[in-house]
Write a protein that holds these residues in place. Structure first.
Motif, mmCIF file in Angstrom:
data_model
loop_
_atom_site.group_PDB
_atom_site.id
_atom_site.type_symbol
_atom_site.label_atom_id
_atom_site.label_comp_id
_atom_site.label_asym_id
_atom_site.label_seq_id
_atom_site.Cartn_x
_atom_site.Cartn_y
_atom_site.Cartn_z
ATOM 1 N N LEU A 89 0.702 -1.310 0.068
ATOM 2 C CA LEU A 89 0.076 -0.014 0.201
ATOM 3 C C LEU A 89 0.777 1.322 0.056
ATOM 4 C CD1 LEU A 89 -2.940 1.248 0.336
ATOM 5 C CD2 LEU A 89 -2.581 1.368 2.867
ATOM 6 N N ASN A 90 1.533 1.200 0.911
ATOM 7 C CA ASN A 90 2.726 2.435 1.001
ATOM 8 C C ASN A 90 3.644 2.536 -0.269
ATOM 9 O OD1 ASN A 90 2.877 3.965 3.839
ATOM 10 N ND2 ASN A 90 2.435 2.111 4.257
ATOM 11 N N LEU A 91 4.215 1.332 -0.831
ATOM 12 C CA LEU A 91 4.815 1.646 -1.752
ATOM 13 C C LEU A 91 4.071 2.169 -3.152
ATOM 14 C CD1 LEU A 91 8.041 0.800 -2.471
ATOM 15 C CD2 LEU A 91 7.100 -1.413 -3.077
ATOM 16 N N ILE A 92 3.019 1.567 -3.376
ATOM 17 C CA ILE A 92 2.284 1.790 -4.522
ATOM 18 C C ILE A 92 1.689 3.222 -4.424
ATOM 19 C CG2 ILE A 92 0.059 1.141 -5.752
ATOM 20 C CD1 ILE A 92 0.785 -1.628 -5.285
ATOM 21 N N LEU A 93 1.179 3.510 -3.319
ATOM 22 C CA LEU A 93 0.424 4.898 -2.927
ATOM 23 C C LEU A 93 1.781 6.054 -3.257
ATOM 24 C CD1 LEU A 93 -2.452 4.917 -2.337
ATOM 25 C CD2 LEU A 93 -1.758 5.655 -0.075
ATOM 26 N N GLY A 94 2.530 5.767 -2.627
ATOM 27 C CA GLY A 94 3.685 6.797 -2.565
ATOM 28 C C GLY A 94 4.189 7.076 -3.946
ATOM 29 N N LEU A 95 4.377 6.133 -4.909
ATOM 30 C CA LEU A 95 5.131 6.057 -6.317
ATOM 31 C C LEU A 95 3.742 6.628 -7.037
ATOM 32 C CD1 LEU A 95 7.028 3.139 -6.708
ATOM 33 C CD2 LEU A 95 8.011 5.302 -6.194
ATOM 34 N N TYR A 96 2.563 6.134 -6.921
ATOM 35 C CA TYR A 96 1.464 6.738 -7.601
ATOM 36 C C TYR A 96 1.128 8.246 -7.472
ATOM 37 C CZ TYR A 96 -3.042 7.044 -9.886
ATOM 38 O OH TYR A 96 -4.009 7.338 -10.702
ATOM 39 N N LEU A 97 1.279 8.681 -6.229
ATOM 40 C CA LEU A 97 1.087 9.966 -5.735
ATOM 41 C C LEU A 97 2.324 10.920 -6.605
ATOM 42 C CD1 LEU A 97 0.061 12.177 -4.238
ATOM 43 C CD2 LEU A 97 1.662 11.434 -2.269
ATOM 44 N N LEU A 98 3.396 10.325 -6.488
ATOM 45 C CA LEU A 98 4.618 10.953 -7.365
ATOM 46 C C LEU A 98 4.291 11.163 -8.558
ATOM 47 C CD1 LEU A 98 7.146 12.438 -6.872
ATOM 48 C CD2 LEU A 98 8.641 10.388 -7.322
ATOM 49 N N TYR A 99 3.773 9.840 -9.298
ATOM 50 C CA TYR A 99 3.373 10.128 -10.841
ATOM 51 C C TYR A 99 2.420 11.086 -11.019
ATOM 52 C CZ TYR A 99 0.842 8.316 -14.706
ATOM 53 O OH TYR A 99 -0.139 8.363 -15.865
ATOM 54 N N LEU A 100 1.413 11.266 -10.167
ATOM 55 C CA LEU A 100 0.535 12.176 -10.478
ATOM 56 C C LEU A 100 0.804 13.573 -10.338
ATOM 57 C CD1 LEU A 100 -2.635 10.465 -8.777
ATOM 58 C CD2 LEU A 100 -2.195 10.921 -11.149
ATOM 59 N N ARG A 101 1.918 13.762 -9.509
ATOM 60 C CA ARG A 101 2.394 15.126 -9.117
ATOM 61 C C ARG A 101 3.783 15.277 -9.013
ATOM 62 N NH1 ARG A 101 -2.073 16.336 -9.778
ATOM 63 N NH2 ARG A 101 -3.710 17.177 -8.505
ATOM 64 N N PRO A 102 4.438 14.949 -10.108
ATOM 65 C CA PRO A 102 5.921 14.795 -10.099
ATOM 66 C C PRO A 102 6.651 15.916 -9.582
ATOM 67 C CG PRO A 102 5.284 14.898 -12.185
ATOM 68 C CD PRO A 102 4.016 14.833 -11.399
ATOM 69 N N HIS A 103 6.309 17.082 -9.672
ATOM 70 C CA HIS A 103 7.050 18.121 -9.017
ATOM 71 C C HIS A 103 6.562 18.868 -7.779
ATOM 72 C CE1 HIS A 103 8.798 18.324 -13.047
ATOM 73 N NE2 HIS A 103 7.604 18.196 -13.462
ATOM 74 N N ASN A 104 5.539 18.335 -7.277
ATOM 75 C CA ASN A 104 5.079 18.790 -6.132
ATOM 76 C C ASN A 104 6.142 18.397 -4.893
ATOM 77 O OD1 ASN A 104 3.849 19.106 -3.371
ATOM 78 N ND2 ASN A 104 1.717 19.142 -4.605
ATOM 79 N N PRO A 105 6.572 19.181 -4.132
ATOM 80 C CA PRO A 105 7.787 19.011 -3.137
ATOM 81 C C PRO A 105 7.134 18.026 -2.147
ATOM 82 C CG PRO A 105 7.685 21.106 -3.513
ATOM 83 C CD PRO A 105 6.598 20.802 -4.210
ATOM 84 N N THR A 106 5.922 18.168 -1.715
ATOM 85 C CA THR A 106 5.327 17.405 -0.524
ATOM 86 C C THR A 106 5.223 15.903 -1.252
ATOM 87 O OG1 THR A 106 4.105 19.176 0.467
ATOM 88 C CG2 THR A 106 3.402 16.889 1.077
ATOM 89 N N ALA A 107 4.597 15.895 -2.396
ATOM 90 C CA ALA A 107 4.460 14.466 -2.851
ATOM 91 C C ALA A 107 6.019 13.978 -2.839
ATOM 92 C CB ALA A 107 4.081 14.577 -4.476
ATOM 93 N N ARG A 108 6.934 14.700 -3.312
ATOM 94 C CA ARG A 108 8.281 14.165 -3.687
ATOM 95 C C ARG A 108 8.900 13.450 -2.037
ATOM 96 N NH1 ARG A 108 12.050 17.576 -7.426
ATOM 97 N NH2 ARG A 108 10.724 17.102 -9.447
ATOM 98 N N PHE A 109 8.772 14.185 -1.144
ATOM 99 C CA PHE A 109 9.113 13.786 0.412
ATOM 100 C C PHE A 109 8.282 12.673 0.639
ATOM 101 C CE2 PHE A 109 12.073 16.838 1.680
ATOM 102 C CZ PHE A 109 11.753 17.965 1.608
ATOM 103 N N LEU A 110 6.972 12.613 0.291
ATOM 104 C CA LEU A 110 6.060 11.584 0.742
ATOM 105 C C LEU A 110 6.422 10.204 0.134
ATOM 106 C CD1 LEU A 110 3.904 11.678 2.734
ATOM 107 C CD2 LEU A 110 2.264 12.036 1.113
ATOM 108 N N ALA A 111 6.873 10.388 -1.317
ATOM 109 C CA ALA A 111 7.170 9.170 -1.898
ATOM 110 C C ALA A 111 8.473 8.634 -1.035
ATOM 111 C CB ALA A 111 7.599 9.746 -3.392
ATOM 112 N N ILE A 112 9.258 9.186 -0.945
ATOM 113 C CA ILE A 112 10.472 8.769 -0.255
ATOM 114 C C ILE A 112 10.105 8.269 0.945
ATOM 115 C CG2 ILE A 112 12.751 9.441 0.986
ATOM 116 C CD1 ILE A 112 13.205 9.900 -2.045
ATOM 117 N N GLY A 113 9.259 8.970 1.653
ATOM 118 C CA GLY A 113 8.903 8.515 3.203
ATOM 119 C C GLY A 113 8.241 7.313 3.013
ATOM 120 N N MET A 114 7.233 7.341 1.974
ATOM 121 C CA MET A 114 6.329 6.125 2.093
ATOM 122 C C MET A 114 7.143 4.895 1.492
ATOM 123 S SD MET A 114 2.952 7.830 0.860
ATOM 124 C CE MET A 114 1.967 6.507 0.739
#
Lengths: 738, 429
Positions: A89-114
């Motif tokens: 869940l974390n892996l997919i959600l984190g990467l998917y989120l980044l895919y949707l918002r590749p430039h959003n800093p929060t999304a980037r942080f969250l991708a790494i964190g998740m």
């Protein structure tokens, strides 16, 4: 410009490479856990792993050994499902989120964190790592992995949703706050031994990071910069709260026995499974909430979800509380067995009775908590409707832009149709200037707006009155945004119409004021001219006559013949004086016009003209003197222009009266002129003013080589000829001459 | 090629840039760890022998060399990799050993028990020459055995406090009179300690015995040196052999331990009180090359009423029982000048009378009695307020014990100070 672009590309490349490596590590860690689980089922694989890793020299051998050892502690099916469910869940959600918002800093942080959380909070993978005989390098790498995950998660929660750190201090102050803390945490963690590190990591993840997130979001909730931020921070606050509460409840029970320093360096035989099983679901809520908040960014549905969660959660708690309270509590009191049927029935009855009112109350409370004062787009629209109903506000257009901007979280510009152009009238946020260039459009079709993400025309009764444009810098427009703008545009028609009418009215008033000014000035000038004419002309002549009369008086006895001659001369002088006075009178109000009307007066003038003029008149009657004089002098002015500058061979005057309007037109076949280049002379300007003062119009049409037409209309009411026309002030007896 | 390019374009173009950006690095990332994992192969001129072993089913102490027989070529290096289970080990070669111990080696090489008289005589002769790390009677560390010692000829100093002359480790020629690693220093509970023996290129081919100076000649191995170009078993084969030997020791031990967990003991214990077994061993195990035991408390967590006395019965190895446990430390430390010392806290006792030593220590130390009445050292009352240690003792078949009476309610963690994983809980209510 290029520099910034390059910098962005470099950052992107760096970030995505790092993410790739990081995710690779996480996937390998998770995969090893799976391998250990498989090895627990397959003795051959287990044996081979042991053999391969027997002397544990290379990393591969040590990893094999670790997997083999961990396979002895492999989890049961359900545990594995929980673990890997959470991790995936974390892996997919984190990467998917980044895919949707590749430039959003929060999304980037969250991708790494998740991605990090997925690997760290997996018991099976943890077992493998715990069994690994790690070298310093291994330990450092894994430690770095965990630290990065923690920090990324922390910064994601801190910077959500606007990618800025809180509190909102200048950057250097924030650096002073956060850098030492980060370094301190990193150093403290590094100094811990393996098992204590494990526990402290869990405490950090489970308690400290959510707590920091709660504080940051609470700060944002109370000092929001936009309505958006307020809603999003509220969402995350409520998502983090259970994590913090769970951490506070669970941790104290476990802490003393687990963080006792005396066990530094001793391997714990049990991994703290309870910790994990509590935190995994709690930690699943946070990314889901963030994911929804970031992706949707319009919280209306989410507000509903949060509100419903609150309601049904509270109801569940209520039902359980009643049930437990009745069955267990009362059961204990009266000392019966736990499964007393009667008590169960009583509990059920109570719940059934109380459910509906309870639900209503809770729903209301949840709504108040969740929606606050400004929330749904429907509330936005309703506030706009209220705005539309108020007629007074001058800044109604900028209010419209503001509502639009806050509703969609983008830049909104309101364009108003002025003539055949669209002019930008209001913009929100007002940080930048309005676009100065008006946009031309034709045939009632929406012109392109290259700078806008969306442009919707505002129509009122079929006519396009303006355009609303939206521009969102960082994200695409959501379907909800589109809907909001469309609905708003539908409502904005009335607003724009009012705005335009107001603008028109103001312009008209201004015009009137100016024309009145001109009229007064013209009147003053006419009076001055009259005075001068009288003074220079008739008055002087009369004075001269008087002198000669005195001289003639002396001639009565001395020279009667000379007297006769003088008297004859005096008679001529008097005639001249009379003539000038007559002309003066004609200039003020021609007697012919007063007697005969427009046709007769114009006819007389036409005869005097050098250019042959023909007059056509139809159904002319007598009209009010101010009307007739206005039209007469207008035609005179036109004829003067014809004589002076038109170089015409013929000219035609047409006079018609119908439907309560008197229309006149003077057309010549002269050289014409370009009306857009030639400034209107003061004479014609004066005529226009006089006509417009009477409610009429004047128009001049000309083209080079095509002649000139001066035409106009005046509203009239014919006057009956029973009475004589009211005499103007300066009227002289008409002379007998034709 | 054009077709391929076209197809490639149609395949990739619809994908958003973000995915493409992620895809290639991700693929790279999945390959990278693979490269790291299956990194450079182990050196072909090295062979690894494990000293002690971390068994994964229970915390253990295996005083063995795995495998106990290794063949290496002239010029190779033998890497002795010690797994730290809390026990000290040395790797000690020497012609002295081979010569003096020959009568015994003849039996041991054939995996048979040497007769007691041969054993006795050899032991006596060995005692005179070969220094052990720790005195048999006084448990004091002897520097002549505990420190590294490389002697081309002669014998180590007889004075326990005098170490051998210090010199850099030479290559093993097979001719050295004494070639000992000394105590292989502790490198952390998670790390293996290594002693490398480079075999000189002109080493004398032959079979050389080595022993552990801490556990005695009962822990032994052989190294067979063959000429440079001879074929020798690969490391994988060595590993297989070693794994088999581990299993040979561990499996019966594991079985015995499981039996013990269910209360089936191999000897009859006369112990009419609540007791915890400290350590476990398999009395039927008779390997000629070493001995192993379990380093765990059985049961790990025990309930007891306040005022009741809890007993510990030590089995198989020297253990102690200590409350208010400090961070883990190894039983020996090496000072800067090379002196090896007991860690005083490890040996103990502290705030308590000392735990006794079992006469049945070591392998093959006589027949076990039919029933055992443990000799208990009473530690007195304990209220959890201070550090207490019974001191090292036991080493036999539960014939040595320790007891404490708990006067305060609570949960107390305790440990055997020298074995890292040996921890237990007492819940007093």
């Amino acid at each position: 410009m290029i520099d910034r672009h390059l910098r962005h590309r470099a950052t992107d490349v760096l970030f995505f490479s790092f993410l790739a490596v990081y995710t690779g590590y996480a996937i390998v860690a998770l995969g090893l856990g799976v391998l250990a689980a498989i090895a627990s089922l397959s003795p051959d694989l287990h044996q081979n792993l042991h053999l391969y890793g027997f002397d544990a020299q290379t990393l591969a051998e040590r990893v094999a050994q670790a997997v083999a050892v961990a396979s002895h502690r492999a989890e049961s099916g359900i545990q594995l499902v929980l673990d890997y469910g959470f991790s995936l869940l974390n892996l997919i959600l984190g990467l998917y989120l980044l895919y949707l918002r590749p430039h959003n800093p929060t999304a980037r942080f969250l991708a790494i964190g998740m991605v990090g959380t997925a690997a760290i909070f997996n018991l099976q993978a943890l077992d493998v790592y715990a069994a690994l005989q790690s070298t310093t390098v291994d330990a450092a790498v894994h430690y770095a992995f965990e630290l990065i995950a923690m920090l990324a998660y922390l910064y994601a929660l801190l910077t959500f949703p606007d990618a800025q750190l809180v509190p909102r201090w200048p950057q250097w102050a924030q650096a002073i706050l956060y850098l030492p803390v980060t370094v301190f945490v990193a150093v403290v963690l590094y100094s811990l031994q393996a098992t204590q590190l494990r526990i402290v990591t869990i405490v950090l993840f489970g308690l400290v990071i959510p707590a920091a997130g709660v504080l940051a979001q609470a700060y944002r909730w109370s000092n929001p910069r936009t309505a958006e931020e307020r809603q999003l921070s509220r969402l995350l606050f409520f998502a983090l709260l259970p994590a913090v509460i769970a951490a506070l409840l669970v941790n104290p029970a476990q802490l003393p026995s687990v963080l006792v320093p005396s066990f530094q360096g001793r391997a714990l035989q049990e991994v703290p499974v309870t910790f994990f099983r509590v935190f995994q679901p709690v930690f699943a809520i946070i990314p889901i909430a963030l994911f929804i908040g970031i992706v949707r960014y319009r919280l209306w549905d989410i507000d509903r979800i949060v509100s419903r969660t609150l309601v049904y959660g509270s109801l569940a708690v209520f039902v359980s509380a009643v049930y437990i309270g009745v069955v267990v509590g009362i059961g204990n009191l009266i000392g019966t067995q736990q499964h007393n049927l009667l008590l169960s029935l009583v509990a059920t009855g109570l719940v059934a009775l109380a459910f509906q009112p309870m639900r209503d109350r809770v729903q209301r409370l949840a709504n108040r908590l969740v929606y606050g004062t400004r929330a749904t787009p429907y509330e936005v629209l309703s506030s706009f409707s209220r705005l539309a109903e108020s007629f007074t506000s001058e800044d109604i257009l900028s209010r419209t832009a503001q509502i639009l901007s806050e509703g969609t979280s983008g830049t909104a510009i309101v364009w108003l149709k002025v003539g055949d152009q669209l002019r930008a009238m209001a913009r929100w946020p007002e940080s930048a200037a309005l676009p100065a260039e008006p946009v031309a459009f034709a045939y009632d079709r929406l012109p392109p707006f290259p700078n806008a993400d969306m442009a919707i025309p505002v129509r009122h009764q079929g006519e396009m009155l303006g355009v609303l444009t939206i521009r969102k810098r960082d994200e695409a427009l959501t379907p909800a945004d589109t809907k909001l703008v469309t609905d708003l545009a539908a409502q904005a028609g009335l607003v724009l119409r009012n705005a335009r009418l107001t603008a028109d009215l103001l312009a008209r008033l201004e015009d009137l004021r100016l024309s009145r000014q001109r009229l007064v000035r013209a009147q003053d000038e006419a009076r001055r001219r009259l005075e001068r004419n009288i003074h220079d002309g008739a008055q002087q002549q009369l004075v001269a006559i008087k002198v000669r009369l005195s001289l003639a008086e002396r001639l009565i006895e001395k020279d009667p013949d000379k007297l006769k001659r003088s008297l004859a001369e005096l008679k001529d002088d008097t005639d001249e004086a009379l003539q000038s006075l007559r002309e003066l009178a004609r200039g003020i109000y021609p007697p012919l016009l007063a007697e005969g009307g427009l046709f007769v007066a114009l006819q007389a003038q036409a005869r005097k003209s050098s250019v042959p003029i023909s007059i056509e008149a139809g159904s002319l009657q007598r009209y009010a003197p101010e009307t007739e004089s206005a039209v007469y002098f207008c035609c005179l002015e036109a004829l003067q222009n014809v004589a002076k500058s038109a170089e015409a061979s013929t000219a035609t005057i047409r006079l018609f009266a119908e439907n309560g309007r008197l229309e006149f037109a003077i057309q010549d076949d002269g050289k014409g002129f370009d009306p857009s280049r030639t400034h209107e002379g003061s004479g014609l300007q004066n005529m226009r003013d006089r006509l417009e003062a009477l409610g009429g119009t004047l128009s001049i049409r000309s083209a080079p080589g095509k002649g000139t037409e001066v035409s106009g209309t005046v509203p009239v009411e014919p006057i009956s000829m029973t009475g004589s026309p009211p005499a103007p002030h300066f009227v002289l007896q008409p002379d007998a001459e034709p | 090629m054009g077709r391929l390019a076209r197809w490639y374009r149609t395949v990739t173009v619809p994908y958003p840039r973000a995915v493409r950006r992620l895809a290639i690095p991700l693929a790279m990332a999945l390959l990278l760890p693979g490269c790291g994992l299956f990194g450079p192969a182990a050196n072909e001129n090295e062979r690894t022998v494990l000293v002690d072993y971390h068994y994964d089913q229970f915390a253990d102490m295996f005083a063995f060399y795995f495998p106990h027989q290794l063949t290496a070529r002239q010029g190779d290096t033998v890497v002795f990799k010690q797994a730290w289970n809390g026990e000290a080990h040395t790797v000690t070669f020497g012609t002295a050993l081979d010569t003096i111990g020959k009568p015994v080696w003849d039996y041991i090489d054939k995996d048979t028990q040497p007769p007691p008289d041969v054993l006795g005589a050899t032991a006596q002769a060995a005692d005179a020459v070969i220094p052990f790390m720790v005195g048999q009677q006084d448990l004091k560390v002897r520097q002549n055995g505990a420190e590294p010692c490389y002697l081309d000829s002669g014998t180590p100093p007889t004075d326990p406090n005098t170490p051998c002359p210090k010199r850099p480790q030479p290559a093993f020629t097979g001719l050295q009179a004494f070639y000992s690693s000394g105590f292989i220093p502790y490198q952390g509970t998670d790390h293996d300690n290594t002693f490398r023996v480079p075999i000189s290129s002109d080493a004398k081919p032959g079979t050389y015995h080595y022993i552990c100076l801490f556990h005695g000649p009962g822990m032994n191995g052989t190294l067979t040196i063959v000429p440079k170009n001879a074929a020798i078993p690969s490391q994988a084969e060595v590993n297989r052999k070693a794994q088999a030997e581990v299993d040979q020791i561990a499996k019966p031990l594991g079985t015995a331990f499981s039996q013990g967990k269910q209360g089936h003991y191999p000897v009859k214990l006369v112990a009419p009180y609540k007791f915890v077994i400290a350590g476990y061993a398999d009395p039927t195990q008779h390997s000629q090359h070493g001995f192993g035991s379990v380093s765990e408390f059985l049961p790990k967590t025990i309930d007891i009423k306040v005022g009741e006395t809890l007993h510990w019965l030590v089995v198989g190895d020297l253990h102690n029982v200590a409350f208010d446990v400090p961070p883990y430390f190894p039983e020996f430390t090496v000072k800067k000048d090379g002196t090896v010392e007991w860690n005083p806290q490890a040996v103990g006792p502290v705030a308590s009378p000392s735990l006794g030593q079992s006469p049945f220590q070591g392998p093959g130390s006589g027949q076990l009695p039919a029933e055992i009445v443990p000799q208990i050292t009473d530690g007195g009352n304990y209220d959890g307020s201070h550090f207490i240690s019974s001191g090292l003792g036991g080493g036999g078949p539960a014939d040595i014990g320790y007891s404490l009476t708990f006067t305060k309610i609570g949960t107390y963690k305790y440990a055997c100070l020298i074995h890292p994983a040996m921890v237990g809980n007492v819940i007093v209510h």
